[in-house]
Design a protein around this motif. Structure first.
Motif, PDB file in Angstrom:
ATOM      1  N   ASN A 254       0.849  -1.191   0.000  1.00  0.00           N
ATOM      2  CA  ASN A 254       0.000   0.000   0.000  1.00  0.00           C
ATOM      3  C   ASN A 254       0.883   1.238   0.000  1.00  0.00           C
ATOM      4  OD1 ASN A 254      -1.551   2.078   2.208  1.00  0.00           O
ATOM      5  ND2 ASN A 254      -2.723   1.358   0.454  1.00  0.00           N
ATOM      6  N   ARG A 255       0.548   2.184  -0.854  1.00  0.00           N
ATOM      7  CA  ARG A 255       1.322   3.423  -0.969  1.00  0.00           C
ATOM      8  C   ARG A 255       0.365   4.600  -0.946  1.00  0.00           C
ATOM      9  NH1 ARG A 255       4.755   7.590  -1.032  1.00  0.00           N
ATOM     10  NH2 ARG A 255       5.526   8.294  -3.039  1.00  0.00           N
ATOM     11  N   ARG A 256       0.494   5.452   0.081  1.00  0.00           N
ATOM     12  CA  ARG A 256      -0.400   6.603   0.212  1.00  0.00           C
ATOM     13  C   ARG A 256       0.390   7.895   0.014  1.00  0.00           C
ATOM     14  NH1 ARG A 256      -5.330   5.207   2.608  1.00  0.00           N
ATOM     15  NH2 ARG A 256      -5.729   7.369   3.196  1.00  0.00           N
ATOM     16  N   PHE A 260      -2.981  10.131  -4.044  1.00  0.00           N
ATOM     17  CA  PHE A 260      -3.237   8.740  -4.409  1.00  0.00           C
ATOM     18  C   PHE A 260      -3.090   7.809  -3.214  1.00  0.00           C
ATOM     19  CE2 PHE A 260      -2.191  10.463  -8.580  1.00  0.00           C
ATOM     20  CZ  PHE A 260      -3.120   9.826  -9.400  1.00  0.00           C
ATOM     21  N   ASN A 261      -3.915   6.767  -3.228  1.00  0.00           N
ATOM     22  CA  ASN A 261      -3.706   5.602  -2.374  1.00  0.00           C
ATOM     23  C   ASN A 261      -3.634   4.404  -3.311  1.00  0.00           C
ATOM     24  OD1 ASN A 261      -3.646   3.686  -0.308  1.00  0.00           O
ATOM     25  ND2 ASN A 261      -5.892   3.539  -0.293  1.00  0.00           N
ATOM     26  N   LEU A 262      -2.442   3.840  -3.494  1.00  0.00           N
ATOM     27  CA  LEU A 262      -2.245   2.703  -4.391  1.00  0.00           C
ATOM     28  C   LEU A 262      -2.111   1.441  -3.553  1.00  0.00           C
ATOM     29  CD1 LEU A 262       0.480   4.374  -6.648  1.00  0.00           C
ATOM     30  CD2 LEU A 262      -1.954   4.211  -7.134  1.00  0.00           C
ATOM     31  N   THR A 264      -2.022  -3.109  -3.687  1.00  0.00           N
ATOM     32  CA  THR A 264      -1.989  -4.350  -4.438  1.00  0.00           C
ATOM     33  C   THR A 264      -1.834  -5.507  -3.465  1.00  0.00           C
ATOM     34  OG1 THR A 264      -0.888  -5.597  -6.204  1.00  0.00           O
ATOM     35  CG2 THR A 264       0.512  -4.276  -4.779  1.00  0.00           C
ATOM     36  N   THR A 309      -6.535   1.784  -6.860  1.00  0.00           N
ATOM     37  CA  THR A 309      -6.091   3.107  -6.453  1.00  0.00           C
ATOM     38  C   THR A 309      -7.280   3.954  -6.032  1.00  0.00           C
ATOM     39  OG1 THR A 309      -4.874   5.101  -7.115  1.00  0.00           O
ATOM     40  CG2 THR A 309      -6.229   4.036  -8.803  1.00  0.00           C
ATOM     41  N   ASP A 310      -7.058   4.783  -5.015  1.00  0.00           N
ATOM     42  CA  ASP A 310      -7.970   5.868  -4.663  1.00  0.00           C
ATOM     43  C   ASP A 310      -7.314   7.169  -5.126  1.00  0.00           C
ATOM     44  OD1 ASP A 310      -9.809   4.200  -3.296  1.00  0.00           O
ATOM     45  OD2 ASP A 310      -8.500   4.211  -1.544  1.00  0.00           O
ATOM     46  N   TYR A 311      -8.048   7.971  -5.877  1.00  0.00           N
ATOM     47  CA  TYR A 311      -7.517   9.250  -6.353  1.00  0.00           C
ATOM     48  C   TYR A 311      -8.325  10.382  -5.747  1.00  0.00           C
ATOM     49  CZ  TYR A 311      -6.526  13.206  -9.412  1.00  0.00           C
ATOM     50  OH  TYR A 311      -6.187  14.446  -9.885  1.00  0.00           O
ATOM     51  N   THR A 320     -12.251   5.826  -6.984  1.00  0.00           N
ATOM     52  CA  THR A 320     -11.608   4.536  -6.723  1.00  0.00           C
ATOM     53  C   THR A 320     -11.758   3.643  -7.937  1.00  0.00           C
ATOM     54  OG1 THR A 320     -12.045   4.651  -4.339  1.00  0.00           O
ATOM     55  CG2 THR A 320     -11.595   2.479  -5.267  1.00  0.00           C
ATOM     56  N   SER A 322     -10.368  -0.332  -9.018  1.00  0.00           N
ATOM     57  CA  SER A 322      -9.609  -1.492  -8.565  1.00  0.00           C
ATOM     58  C   SER A 322     -10.091  -2.744  -9.277  1.00  0.00           C
ATOM     59  CB  SER A 322      -9.753  -1.667  -7.040  1.00  0.00           C
ATOM     60  OG  SER A 322     -11.113  -1.851  -6.692  1.00  0.00           O
TER      61      SER A 322
END
Length: 787
Positions: A254-256, A260-262, A264, A309-311, A320, A322
């Motif tokens: 998870n990358r915030r 963006f919140n990405l 996988t 992803t959340d944008y 969102t 996904s």
């Protein structure tokens, strides 16, 4: 004169240039205990004399920082919540650069204690139709996972393997920000990408209002994420093994960032699910008996990946997108031994039926969501979402009968299945808090289910496989459900009431294409709901609710095809099955006494067109099909609680008792009887030294009377142990499910002309996993559970 003036001017120019040249300060920040980078820490340059701030910066996702100083008389101060603040004064300036290298920060235990004691403490608020668990700093500062937070919510239990139950019941629907999400998919552990500091609150809904679709679940848990949280990288990888075979490797990431919140999640593995079966078919007219017993397996190799992803377009609009893809390769061998005895109890024949089954199952799921928040109130929202999924199965089976003794019953059969299912859900919800006390909600949902099942049976005749037209067909199932709802609520600090109504139109079509047998149903129903609550204090509240629910027959309830693994005990669906309707009344009290939180409920449920499996007996063959059998009126009491006498010890318990009154007829039989059923669960979590947690869960479910016989009760015990290493960066799990192999399925059918005994057992499962986390948060186990 002119030369002296030029030299003097040059001297002052060089001096001024030298003073204006800036010094570059750089370094990298890590945790002393784990070596992990520390993102978003504060780095400040301060003047030595005045201690005034010259320049400041924060570390990036890798813990690195870089900033400039226009003076040499400075020192460096570094701080981050939960860690000791340090000052660096002993450094050298070389070539207008200060290279500090790798800097270690140590956790400040005193400061962490202050956060827990003085900071915001997690607590539960009682709303009209739900309870809201607000996540305070006592949890958000720990780096725990979403599953750990759920385990702190009253009435919710999460075992070491990550299975979630609400008030002791499985089948909980998990929502993220009020909507279905691939992050909440039970087949993966994508919830492991969410850490406690990302969560604002968790809503617990046990008797859903008209806002939610009318088909029943045991409850809803809605995880509300913070909008402003920026946590950098979170992730984990894990390996798993077990007996019977249960091996997998997986990971989550998870990358915030600000926009963006990405996320996988990915994994692959192999598992084997054995099952022991036993059956007795007894013909009471001629006293013939058929015994069958055997073992079957479902072996699977599987792969899956989730991407999304959340944008955050701005502070009012979030999008969102996904998707999830999975692929399974199945192998299903089975072996069943048969014995046939005649009227005189003489063995007529004994034979072995072998099965070889292979299948491939592609699956995918995708989601789009847009949530708009209006400027006047953060609870004034509009949300639009679309969710689609596909499941396919290409399966072939070979059944071989081999005579071992007595009369020859050799027979070979083949089956082939081409199955495809596509599901689509479109949803729009609008919430408007008109004032602090009054709120209106409205929305629409459209669900489409499209299924095709092409099933073929071939018999070996004169050395060739010939299609059996009586058992071969193409089953098509199409269902469309349109739902529209509106609710209105009034709520002040102590009392509230919420009224709602939902209208759902169901259009169901089934067709056996080869024989042109069709079934068409189109019906519209109203589903009202009424909820009220009164809060006497922060520790005691009463809630009362009414809702009307529906149980629509599932695909396998309608599909008339069957597995002929045991061709003397056949289960098939019923395309003409009607839905169940339930009126549900519930009065719930919720209270806290010291370190214990408890809730108890009185309920009454009245269900019409109850779906029950009914056995018919022809030529010693048991055909089991679902039928609509009259009504069921039940009155029950349910209680559950959580008690933590010490920080290292927690007890949870659930108890459910219901008395039922059944009335109904099927063909010439009358099914009128009364009975009761009860179940209980007692669990304990024990924290041992060296970051070791033990978990025990004991369950008992009583037997009960059915429309044709009875179902046996059973008890079972699950045990789990978890060891945290490096403050949770590495986690080892050991689990034993059904320690005594006592979780049985045993059913008796007792009728005037026949008796059926059916027994099944999965057996004991032993699992071990090792997980490693990077970034913030604990390591999470990837289980690859079947969807």
């Amino acid at each position: 004169m002119n030369i002296r003036f030029l030299l003097l001017l040059l001297f002052f120019t060089i001096g001024a240039w030298a003073q204006d040249e800036e010094i570059l300060v750089s370094g990298s920040l890590i945790e002393a205990e784990t070596g992990q980078p520390i993102p978003y820490a504060t780095v400040v340059l301060k003047d030595v004399s005045s201690k005034a701030t010259i320049m400041g910066a924060i570390t990036n996702d890798q813990g690195r920082f870089q900033l400039n100083s226009s003076t040499k008389d400075f020192y460096v101060e570094i701080s981050f919540m939960g860690f000791e603040t340090i000052q660096l004064r002993d450094f050298k300036v070389k070539g207008n650069k200060v290279t500090l290298g790798i800097i270690k920060l140590f956790q400040d235990s005193q400061m962490l204690d202050e956060v827990v004691v003085r900071g915001e403490v997690s607590k539960t608020e009682f709303k009209l139709d739900k309870r809201v668990f607000n996540v305070g700093k006592d949890l958000s500062s720990t780096g725990a996972s979403a599953l750990e937070v759920l385990n702190n919510v009253p009435s919710v239990n999460v075992n070491i393997e990550g299975d979630i139950s609400l008030r002791g019941s499985d089948g909980v629907q998990i929502l993220i920000n009020g909507k279905p999400s691939v992050l909440a998919d039970e087949s993966s552990n994508a919830l492991g990408t969410i850490t406690a500091d990302m969560i604002e609150s968790i809503e617990v809904i046990t008797n859903p209002s008209a806002k939610y679709e009318a088909s029943g679940t045991s409850g809803i848990l809605n995880i509300i994420l913070k909008k402003e949280e920026k946590r950098g990288w979170n992730g984990s990888v894990s390996i798993n093994t077990g007996v019977p075979d249960n091996h997998s490797i997986g990971g989550s990431l998870n990358r915030r960032t600000e926009k963006f919140n990405l996320f996988t999640q990915f994994g692959a593995g192999y598992r084997s699910l054995p099952r022991d079966n036993e059956a007795i078919n007894r013909n009471l007219i001629n006293n013939e008996v058929i015994f069958s017993e055997g073992e079957s397996f479902r072996n699977e190799t599987f792969f899956n990946i989730t991407l999304g992803t959340d944008y955050h377009l701005n502070q009012y609009n979030v999008f969102t997108l996904s998707g999830n893809f999975a692929y399974e390769i199945e192998d299903q061998p089975s072996e069943t031994n048969f014995r046939f005895f005649d009227t005189n109890n003489t063995l007529v024949s004994r034979w072995l039926r072998d099965e070889t089954t292979d299948a491939t199952n592609p699956k995918w799921q995708y989601e789009f969501n847009w949530k708009k928040q209006f400027k006047n109130n953060e609870d004034h929202t509009f949300q639009l979402s679309a969710l689609g999924s596909f499941f396919g199965k290409d399966q072939s089976s070979l059944f071989t009968d081999t005579t071992l003794e007595g009369e020859n019953v050799d027979n070979n059969q083949q089956t082939a299945t081409n199955f495809q299912q596509a599901d689509y859900t479109f949803k729009a919800d609008y919430t408007n808090p008109l004032t602090k006390e009054y709120t209106l909600e409205t929305g629409v949902q459209y669900v489409m289910n499209d299924v095709g099942n092409d099933f073929e049976v071939r018999d070996l005749i004169a050395g060739e496989f010939v299609i059996n037209e009586n058992l071969t067909n193409d089953f098509e199932w199409n269902q469309k459900v349109l739902g529209i709802y509106a609710t209105g609520a009034y709520e002040n600090d102590t009392w509230g009431i919420k009224v709602g109504v939902r209208v759902e139109n169901t259009d169901l079509q089934t067709l056996l294409a080869n024989t042109n047998e069709g079934n068409s149903q189109n019906f519209t129903n109203l589903f009202p709901s009424l909820h009220t609550s009164y809060t006497f204090s922060e520790k005691f509240s009463l809630q009362a609710g009414y809702s009307k629910r529906i149980f629509r027959p599932r695909l396998w309830d309608l599909n008339p095809f069957f597995n002929i693994r045991n061709n003397f005990n056949i289960r098939a669906g019923n395309p003409e099955l009607q839905p169940e309707f339930t009126n549900s009344y519930e009065l719930t009290s919720i209270y806290k006494i010291g370190k214990a939180s408890m809730s108890s409920s009185l309920y009454h449920r009245y269900t019409t067109d109850v779906v029950e499996r009914v056995s018919t007996f022809v030529d010693n063959v048991n055909f089991s099909t679902p039928e609509n059998i009259g009504t069921n009126s039940s009155i029950g009491f349910e209680a559950n609680g959580k008690y933590s006498p010490a920080k290292w010890l927690t007890f949870t318990w659930d108890f459910n008792f219901n008395y039922f009154d059944r009335k109904g007829t099927f063909e010439d039989q009358v099914f009128d009887f009364t009975g009761n059923q009860w179940s209980t669960r007692l669990g304990s979590k024990i924290g041992l030294p060296a970051d070791i947690d033990l978990e025990f869960n004991g369950n008992y479910r009583s037997g009960f009377e059915t429309v044709q016989g009875e179902q046996s009760g059973f008890a079972f015990l699950d045990i789990g142990m978890r060891k945290k290493i490096l403050k949770g960066k590495i986690v080892a799990n050991l689990g034993i499910r059904d320690v005594f192999a006592s979780r049985i399925q045993e059913r008796f059918v007792n009728q005037p002309t026949f008796e059926i005994y059916d027994f099944g057992l999965r057996g004991r499962f032993l699992t071990f996993s090792l997980s490693y986390a990077f970034g913030k948060g604990e390591a999470m186990t990837y289980s690859g559970r079947r969807r």
